[in-house]
Write a protein that holds these residues in place. Structure first.
Motif, PDB file in Angstrom:
ATOM      1  N   UNK A 231      18.175 -29.717   9.873  1.00 42.06           N
ATOM      2  CA  UNK A 231      18.032 -30.644   8.751  1.00 42.06           C
ATOM      3  C   UNK A 231      17.158 -31.788   9.242  1.00 42.06           C
ATOM      4  N   UNK A 232      16.098 -32.078   8.491  1.00 40.88           N
ATOM      5  CA  UNK A 232      15.120 -33.078   8.947  1.00 40.88           C
ATOM      6  C   UNK A 232      14.986 -34.187   7.923  1.00 40.88           C
ATOM      7  N   UNK A 333      27.027 -38.191  15.275  1.00 39.57           N
ATOM      8  CA  UNK A 333      27.467 -37.514  14.064  1.00 39.57           C
ATOM      9  C   UNK A 333      26.310 -37.508  13.067  1.00 39.57           C
ATOM     10  N   UNK A 334      26.019 -36.362  12.474  1.00 39.11           N
ATOM     11  CA  UNK A 334      24.879 -36.295  11.564  1.00 39.11           C
ATOM     12  C   UNK A 334      24.875 -37.377  10.488  1.00 39.11           C
ATOM     13  N   UNK A 335      26.052 -37.757  10.007  1.00 39.50           N
ATOM     14  CA  UNK A 335      26.109 -38.777   8.962  1.00 39.50           C
ATOM     15  C   UNK A 335      25.597 -40.131   9.409  1.00 39.50           C
ATOM     16  N   UNK A 336      25.716 -40.422  10.707  1.00 44.29           N
ATOM     17  CA  UNK A 336      25.223 -41.729  11.178  1.00 44.29           C
ATOM     18  C   UNK A 336      23.702 -41.787  11.146  1.00 44.29           C
ATOM     19  N   UNK A 337      23.032 -40.646  11.253  1.00 43.95           N
ATOM     20  CA  UNK A 337      21.578 -40.631  11.123  1.00 43.95           C
ATOM     21  C   UNK A 337      21.174 -40.988   9.700  1.00 43.95           C
ATOM     22  N   UNK A 338      21.906 -40.457   8.734  1.00 45.96           N
ATOM     23  CA  UNK A 338      21.664 -40.781   7.329  1.00 45.96           C
ATOM     24  C   UNK A 338      21.888 -42.272   7.099  1.00 45.96           C
ATOM     25  N   UNK A 339      22.993 -42.797   7.635  1.00 47.68           N
ATOM     26  CA  UNK A 339      23.332 -44.204   7.413  1.00 47.68           C
ATOM     27  C   UNK A 339      22.358 -45.142   8.105  1.00 47.68           C
ATOM     28  N   UNK A 366      13.552 -46.029  11.882  1.00 52.81           N
ATOM     29  CA  UNK A 366      14.563 -45.028  12.213  1.00 52.81           C
ATOM     30  C   UNK A 366      14.677 -43.975  11.117  1.00 52.81           C
ATOM     31  N   UNK A 367      13.519 -43.669  10.489  1.00 50.56           N
ATOM     32  CA  UNK A 367      13.508 -42.719   9.382  1.00 50.56           C
ATOM     33  C   UNK A 367      13.326 -41.279   9.836  1.00 50.56           C
ATOM     34  N   UNK A 368      12.958 -41.050  11.089  1.00 51.03           N
ATOM     35  CA  UNK A 368      12.686 -39.686  11.556  1.00 51.03           C
ATOM     36  C   UNK A 368      13.846 -39.177  12.395  1.00 51.03           C
ATOM     37  N   UNK A 369      14.536 -38.193  11.879  1.00 52.65           N
ATOM     38  CA  UNK A 369      15.661 -37.620  12.613  1.00 52.65           C
ATOM     39  C   UNK A 369      15.829 -36.145  12.249  1.00 52.65           C
ATOM     40  N   UNK A 370      16.622 -35.467  13.068  1.00 49.08           N
ATOM     41  CA  UNK A 370      16.915 -34.056  12.821  1.00 49.08           C
ATOM     42  C   UNK A 370      18.274 -33.721  13.421  1.00 49.08           C
ATOM     43  N   UNK A 371      18.948 -32.743  12.829  1.00 46.25           N
ATOM     44  CA  UNK A 371      20.208 -32.260  13.413  1.00 46.25           C
ATOM     45  C   UNK A 371      20.458 -30.826  12.955  1.00 46.25           C
ATOM     46  N   UNK A 377      23.911 -31.645  18.636  1.00 44.23           N
ATOM     47  CA  UNK A 377      22.616 -31.031  18.319  1.00 44.23           C
ATOM     48  C   UNK A 377      21.895 -31.941  17.331  1.00 44.23           C
ATOM     49  N   UNK A 378      21.393 -33.063  17.833  1.00 43.64           N
ATOM     50  CA  UNK A 378      20.795 -34.067  16.957  1.00 43.64           C
ATOM     51  C   UNK A 378      19.823 -34.928  17.752  1.00 43.64           C
ATOM     52  N   UNK A 379      18.907 -35.567  17.033  1.00 45.79           N
ATOM     53  CA  UNK A 379      17.980 -36.509  17.658  1.00 45.79           C
ATOM     54  C   UNK A 379      17.536 -37.527  16.619  1.00 45.79           C
ATOM     55  N   UNK A 380      17.395 -38.762  17.037  1.00 51.19           N
ATOM     56  CA  UNK A 380      16.743 -39.810  16.260  1.00 51.19           C
ATOM     57  C   UNK A 380      15.484 -40.210  17.005  1.00 51.19           C
ATOM     58  N   UNK A 381      14.345 -40.159  16.315  1.00 51.92           N
ATOM     59  CA  UNK A 381      13.087 -40.638  16.888  1.00 51.92           C
ATOM     60  C   UNK A 381      12.892 -42.072  16.399  1.00 51.92           C
TER      61      UNK A 381
END
Length: 625
Positions: A231-232, A333-339, A366-371, A377-381
């Motif tokens: 999910x990107x 947690x994937x939700x923290x990338x969204x938040x 902090x708009x570029x992320x994937x999980x 299994x996640x990353x924030x660019x």
């Protein structure tokens, strides 16, 4: 014997009491029986911090059900129901009392060894809570080993930093040199959590290879995943250094177009990664490249690393470890990338409505992320803004850190804040503190007026000092705000983000209490109050002077913002007691069921308000004076 009466904040300094942020207790303190405790040794200092935290968080009812007994050597906080007593003195920063000697008294007998003291306390806890005490004792052992390691290597690390970036930290300009300030900050303790320097499950070799206090460089590992697995988010192209599978030496079916790559921290490779792949059904489908690639340097958070050849780009990567409590895992947690991405957009919506902050408040992108649907299994660019090459960027967490001496033996006792003040504020660290207060409190109070409080603590907030003497603030990591829905909607109108843009429903509410709690514990205690107490403990100014300055700047900010900020006046400026993070309780000692903590980083007890104008250091001497 008398009931526990809160002393004044200023009494802590007047009494030479328990150490606050940055303070060093007197060496060779003695008990009533005359035994030397070694209070200035690493284990002595850690014991003082641990006992002070347990008192502050009212563990075993020490604070609220205990009484103060004055003995020949000073005051003792006595919990008669448990047969426990702790030697205390006035503290003032988030707690009336802190430990003044590194020991407890159990059934009338002194217990000076930290492990034994925790065993004695654990024996008085409810049986259901004993596993938490066992975990906390292990945290203490890990932290002690880390602190002793820090003592051995500090000079070596300082020398390496000056070789890399120059003799004076006030000249460490640009995004690469900013990582040197993160390294200096990593040698300091957290203002609240007593075992902050410990990292669960990591040995000395792993710390030296990956922890920020050693300023290491290392290469990442990479997973190749079938296209469509991740999910990107984010519409900006990936940096030129982002690898394809063939770049990593992989020859996979369908070629590079059929695969996408995900960076993995080396510490995550192994059983934890294998389990994550099994949990997501990716075992047998994902391919871990054998060839490490992309040299990075850890930031203060350790799980976030800067790309060595392109340090404006940071990668936040999950780690299978915990810091600041056994329940405070360093996964993502994937939700923290969204938040986090939505939180950045919320802040930018406010900036668009507040032009006086233009160019003075900066924020990482902090708009570029994937999980792949799993917290390992996640990353924030994270992309930092351009134009920082000639500026000195310093996290608030580094200000009280010892600065490297320019010449061996010279400049001992100088702090990072002293060096910065020499260059940018005429040698006056209080002037630098004041400049920080003016901008930081103005901005955070303005956010509050729009119905927003950020979890922008001392690690996520950086000073940007420019050659002309200007001061800016740089923020990141806004995944845990609290929002007053009605006020945000009324102030931002159509520019207000929808609740559906966030993952965590706890972010939104219709009252100010959650906002004032977060503002007080983060902006108040961690970003401004801890610096006031720390500067005073290091003798840079009187505590009363610094707290009066903090109150003045906060009052000005509230009045500038107007009626929307009045809840801050009530909850922070005028309240008798303030919320205080109960991090040991929520993070380690108790399960979430037992603590009732919906969020372990926003679970509170309370402490005295050190900002009250009638607080006087002479009015009420501390119990240990």
């Amino acid at each position: 014997m008398s009931a526990a009466t809160p002393p004044s904040a200023g009494a802590a300094v007047a009494a030479g009491a328990a150490p606050t942020v940055g303070a060093t207790p007197a060496a060779g303190a003695t008990t009533a029986g005359g035994a030397t405790t070694g209070a200035d040794s690493p284990v002595g200092l850690l014991t003082l911090r641990v006992l002070s935290a347990l008192v502050r968080e009212d563990v075993l009812g020490l604070r609220t059900r205990g009484t103060v007994e004055h003995r020949a050597d000073g005051a003792w906080l006595v919990a008669a129901e448990h047969g426990i007593a702790v030697p205390v003195a006035a503290e003032g920063f988030q707690s009336e009392y802190g430990a003044r000697l590194p020991l407890v008294e159990a059934d009338g007998l002194p217990v000076e060894e930290l492990d034994a003291a925790l065993t004695a306390l654990a024996a008085r806890a409810d049986a259901e809570d004993r596993p938490g005490w066992t975990a906390f004792a292990e945290e203490c052992r890990q932290t002690l080993a880390t602190v002793e390691l820090h003592e051995r290597v500090r000079t070596e690390v300082h020398t390496a930093l000056t070789d890399l970036y120059g003799a004076d930290p006030a000249d460490w300009t640009g995004p690469a040199a900013a990582l040197g300030h993160d390294t200096l900050a990593a040698f300091l303790d957290h203002p609240v959590y007593p075992t902050s320097r410990g990292r669960s499950g990591l040995d000395e070799h792993e710390l030296r290879a990956y922890a920020p206090e050693f300023h290491p460089a290392f290469e990442l590992r990479w997973l190749a995943l079938p296209t469509g697995t991740l999910a990107r988010h984010g519409d900006r192209p990936l940096p030129r250094w982002w690898p394809t599978p063939s770049w990593l030496g992989l020859d996979l079916p369908g070629g590079d177009a059929a695969w996408e790559t995900l960076p993995v921290h080396p510490l995550t490779v192994g059983p934890a990664l294998d389990e994550a792949l099994r949990a997501t059904g990716l075992d047998g489908r994902a391919v871990l490249a054998e060839r490490p690639y992309l040299t990075v340097v850890p930031t203060l958070s350790m799980r976030t690393v800067a790309v060595a050849e392109d340090p404006l780009h940071h990668l936040k990567l999950p780690l299978a470890t915990a810091t600041l409590g056994r329940l405070n895992r360093r996964t993502i947690k994937p939700g923290t990338l969204v938040d986090g991405a939505a939180g950045q957009r919320l802040v930018e919506a406010v900036l668009a409505r507040e032009p006086r902050f233009a160019g003075r408040i900066l924020h990482a992108d902090e708009q570029t992320w994937a999980h792949a649907g799993h917290e390992l299994l996640a990353v924030l660019l994270r992309r930092y803004p351009q134009g920082l090459e000639r500026s000195v960027t310093v996290p608030l967490a580094a200000l009280l850190a010892p600065a490297p001496a320019p010449v061996a033996g010279a400049g001992a006792g100088r702090l990072v804040v002293d060096r910065l003040a020499d260059r940018f504020h005429g040698g006056d660290p209080v002037a630098l503190y004041d400049a920080l207060l003016e901008l930081l409190l103005d901005w955070q109070t303005t956010l509050f007026g729009h119905g927003i409080a950020l979890e922008s603590h001392q690690q996520n907030t950086s000073l940007v000092l420019d050659r002309d003497g200007g001061l800016r603030l740089l923020y990141k990591d806004d995944d845990g705000p609290r929002v007053h829905t009605g006020r945000m909607t009324a102030s931002l109108g159509e520019h207000a983000p929808a609740r559906a843009e966030f993952d965590d429903a706890r972010i939104f509410g219709d009252d100010d209490r959650r906002l004032t709690d977060l503002f007080t514990t983060i902006t108040g205690h961690l970003c401004t109050g801890s610096l006031a107490f720390g500067l005073a403990a290091h003798g840079r100014a009187g505590l009363d002077e610094l707290l009066a300055l903090l109150r003045k700047r906060l009052t000005e900010a509230v009045e500038r913002t107007g009626a929307a900020a009045e809840p801050l006046r009530t909850a922070l400026l005028d309240a008798e007691r303030l919320p205080v993070k109960a991090m040991v309780t929520a993070g380690t000692l108790l399960s979430k069921r037992r603590s009732g903590a919906a969020d372990i980083n926003k679970h509170y007890t309370d402490g005295p308000n050190y900002l009250l104008p009638y607080r006087s250091s002479a009015a009420e001497p501390g119990p240990g004076q």
